[in-house]
Write an enzyme that holds these catalytic residues in place. Structure first.
Site, mmCIF file in Angstrom:
data_model
loop_
_atom_site.group_PDB
_atom_site.id
_atom_site.type_symbol
_atom_site.label_atom_id
_atom_site.label_comp_id
_atom_site.label_asym_id
_atom_site.label_seq_id
_atom_site.Cartn_x
_atom_site.Cartn_y
_atom_site.Cartn_z
ATOM 1 N N TYR A 169 14.021 26.065 -40.641
ATOM 2 C CA TYR A 169 14.219 24.722 -40.085
ATOM 3 C C TYR A 169 15.379 24.014 -40.791
ATOM 4 O O TYR A 169 16.251 23.435 -40.144
ATOM 5 C CB TYR A 169 12.921 23.923 -40.249
ATOM 6 C CG TYR A 169 12.899 22.579 -39.562
ATOM 7 C CD1 TYR A 169 12.706 22.485 -38.188
ATOM 8 C CD2 TYR A 169 13.049 21.399 -40.293
ATOM 9 C CE1 TYR A 169 12.663 21.240 -37.556
ATOM 10 C CE2 TYR A 169 13.011 20.155 -39.666
ATOM 11 C CZ TYR A 169 12.819 20.077 -38.300
ATOM 12 O OH TYR A 169 12.775 18.852 -37.668
ATOM 13 N N LYS A 173 18.787 22.979 -38.845
ATOM 14 C CA LYS A 173 19.164 21.564 -38.717
ATOM 15 C C LYS A 173 20.506 21.286 -39.392
ATOM 16 O O LYS A 173 21.278 20.450 -38.921
ATOM 17 C CB LYS A 173 18.058 20.663 -39.272
ATOM 18 C CG LYS A 173 16.774 20.719 -38.457
ATOM 19 C CD LYS A 173 17.002 20.235 -37.020
ATOM 20 C CE LYS A 173 15.722 20.159 -36.215
ATOM 21 N NZ LYS A 173 15.943 19.636 -34.854
HETATM 22 N N1 LIG Z 1 9.206 13.724 -35.790
HETATM 23 C C1 LIG Z 1 9.839 13.872 -36.922
HETATM 24 O O1 LIG Z 1 9.362 13.460 -37.990
HETATM 25 C C2 LIG Z 1 11.212 14.518 -36.947
HETATM 26 C C3 LIG Z 1 11.982 14.386 -38.113
HETATM 27 C C4 LIG Z 1 13.248 14.940 -38.136
HETATM 28 C C5 LIG Z 1 13.738 15.598 -37.010
HETATM 29 N N2 LIG Z 1 12.971 15.725 -35.896
HETATM 30 C C6 LIG Z 1 13.548 16.408 -34.744
HETATM 31 O O2 LIG Z 1 13.586 15.508 -33.656
HETATM 32 C C7 LIG Z 1 13.508 16.219 -32.411
HETATM 33 C C8 LIG Z 1 12.481 15.565 -31.522
HETATM 34 O O3 LIG Z 1 11.224 15.673 -32.136
HETATM 35 P P1 LIG Z 1 9.933 14.835 -31.684
HETATM 36 O O4 LIG Z 1 9.394 14.247 -32.913
HETATM 37 O O5 LIG Z 1 10.223 14.010 -30.497
HETATM 38 O O6 LIG Z 1 8.991 16.089 -31.314
HETATM 39 P P2 LIG Z 1 7.984 16.357 -30.135
HETATM 40 O O7 LIG Z 1 7.190 17.541 -30.537
HETATM 41 O O8 LIG Z 1 7.272 15.094 -29.762
HETATM 42 O O9 LIG Z 1 8.985 16.763 -28.932
HETATM 43 C C9 LIG Z 1 9.726 17.946 -28.933
HETATM 44 C C10 LIG Z 1 9.802 18.449 -27.507
HETATM 45 O O10 LIG Z 1 10.597 19.644 -27.478
HETATM 46 C C11 LIG Z 1 10.054 20.479 -26.463
HETATM 47 N N3 LIG Z 1 10.490 21.860 -26.652
HETATM 48 C C12 LIG Z 1 10.127 22.724 -27.637
HETATM 49 N N4 LIG Z 1 10.711 23.916 -27.443
HETATM 50 C C13 LIG Z 1 11.453 23.822 -26.299
HETATM 51 C C14 LIG Z 1 12.294 24.717 -25.576
HETATM 52 N N5 LIG Z 1 12.473 25.999 -25.965
HETATM 53 N N6 LIG Z 1 12.939 24.271 -24.474
HETATM 54 C C15 LIG Z 1 12.746 22.997 -24.044
HETATM 55 N N7 LIG Z 1 11.960 22.096 -24.678
HETATM 56 C C16 LIG Z 1 11.326 22.509 -25.796
HETATM 57 C C17 LIG Z 1 8.537 20.315 -26.624
HETATM 58 O O11 LIG Z 1 7.849 20.721 -25.453
HETATM 59 C C18 LIG Z 1 8.436 18.837 -26.930
HETATM 60 O O12 LIG Z 1 8.194 18.083 -25.749
HETATM 61 C C19 LIG Z 1 13.222 17.678 -32.801
HETATM 62 O O13 LIG Z 1 14.409 18.430 -32.733
HETATM 63 C C20 LIG Z 1 12.754 17.576 -34.239
HETATM 64 O O14 LIG Z 1 13.038 18.757 -34.961
HETATM 65 C C21 LIG Z 1 11.711 15.208 -35.839
#
Ligand SMILES: NC(=O)c1ccc[n+]([C@@H]2O[C@H](COP(=O)([O-])OP(=O)(O)OC[C@H]3O[C@@H](n4cnc5c(N)ncnc54)[C@H](O)[C@@H]3O)[C@@H](O)[C@H]2O)c1
Length: 275
Positions: A169, A173
């Site tokens: 990860y 990232k």
């Molecule tokens: N939530 C946190 O604390 C956090 C922190 C840093 C970074 N992020 C990043 O932010 C982004 C959004 O995260 P979030 O918190 O909204 O997560 P979330 O789990 O609510 O949403 C992520 C979405 O990605 C979709 N997804 C997964 N694999 C997929 C694929 N192969 N094709 C299409 N869609 C796919 C899932 O179905 C889900 O709806 C992610 O990239 C995550 O790594 C999140």
């Protein structure tokens, strides 16, 4: 008359907040591989007056991403495309994280570079995990992550021996930040911009799952030493996306915006701020 199109890939916590914040007055094209989630969000936004279209996508597939860009371009000029799809270490194994978080973003940058409107803008959601990795990866590894052709990315030798999903990860990232910077040249050739946002701990389903998992204590400690001392909300990220894709940011491209409530600063400098 065709309205401007906002594409939101990944319709989880951040995707929904971004669609709600930046969607009014546009055609909002939602894309996710979870079709149930797509239908639910589409219905909810439609009931609230948004003009919504949906398209299933698997970001790790070039063909699937190509079908998405074709659909997006058929709807009107693509003013903004935001990539939020991702898997976290608590959700997936090394292979899946590399396919979705690393390859998926590379596919997005390639595919949307060919269809984004002049004056349009893209945003990739990376992570503060990438910012923390930045100081730890050797320069030749960073150069490879930035410039290796997309179809050869997953064959890079150092990706074959990652110890755990957390390591995958962090590298994926960091690669997002680096590839966005590199891709901004190509996007600029069309008169478009592209940037990344690196969130801290955000209270979405993914964030909550991480807090409840193996690295939960470490994440909570980062929030505790941060300047704001709180979790981020999906709205905090949607506000940053609105800024980067809006008229106040037309001189910003190839940049990464750290939106972490001061967690990285706290991790590195907490002792300096203590009294
Ligand atoms: N939530 C946190 O604390 C956090 C922190 C840093 C970074 N992020 C990043 O932010 C982004 C959004 O995260 P979030 O918190 O909204 O997560 P979330 O789990 O609510 O949403 C992520 C979405 O990605 C979709 N997804 C997964 N694999 C997929 C694929 N192969 N094709 C299409 N869609 C796919 C899932 O179905 C889900 O709806 C992610 O990239 C995550 O790594 C999140």
């Amino acid at each position: 008359m065709n309205k401007d199109v906002l594409v939101v890939i990944g319709t989880g916590g951040m995707g929904e907040a971004i669609a709600r914040r930046s969607g009014p007055g546009r055609t909002v094209l939602l894309a996710d591989f979870n079709e149930e989630l797509l239908a639910r969000l589409s219905e909810s936004l439609g009931a609230d007056g948004y003009h919504v279209e949906t398209h299933p996508v698997d970001v790790s597939s070039v063909t699937s991403m190509g079908s998405l860009t074709e659909r997006a371009a058929s709807l009107g000029p693509i003013a903004a495309a935001v990539h939020t799809a991702g898997l976290s270490p608590a959700q997936a194994a090394v292979d899946a994280i590399l396919r979705v978080d690393l390859l998926g973003v590379a596919n997005f940058l390639d595919a949307f570079a060919a269809v984004i409107a002049s004056g349009g803008s893209g945003v990739v959601i990376a992570s503060m995990a990438g910012t923390l990795s930045a100081g730890r990866l050797p320069p030749e590894l960073e150069a490879a992550l930035a410039a290796t052709p997309t179809d050869e990315l997953l064959s890079l030798p150092f990706l074959q021996q990652l110890p755990d999903p957390g390591a995958a990860y962090g590298i994926a990232k960091r690669a997002n930040q680096l590839r966005v910077q590199a891709a901004s040249m190509q996007w600029g050739g069309r008169g478009a911009r592209v940037n990344s946002i690196s969130p801290g701990v955000i209270a979405t389903p993914m964030g909550q799952q991480e807090l409840a998992g193996d690295s939960g204590a470490q994440m909570r400690a980062m929030v505790d030493v941060s300047a704001t001392g709180r979790l981020g909300t999906p709205g905090d990220i949607a506000a940053a996306v609105a800024f980067l894709t809006g008229p106040e940011a037309t001189f910003i491209s190839g940049a990464d915006l750290l939106v972490d409530g001061g967690a990285v600063a706290g991790t590195r400098h907490a002792a300096a701020g203590s009294v």
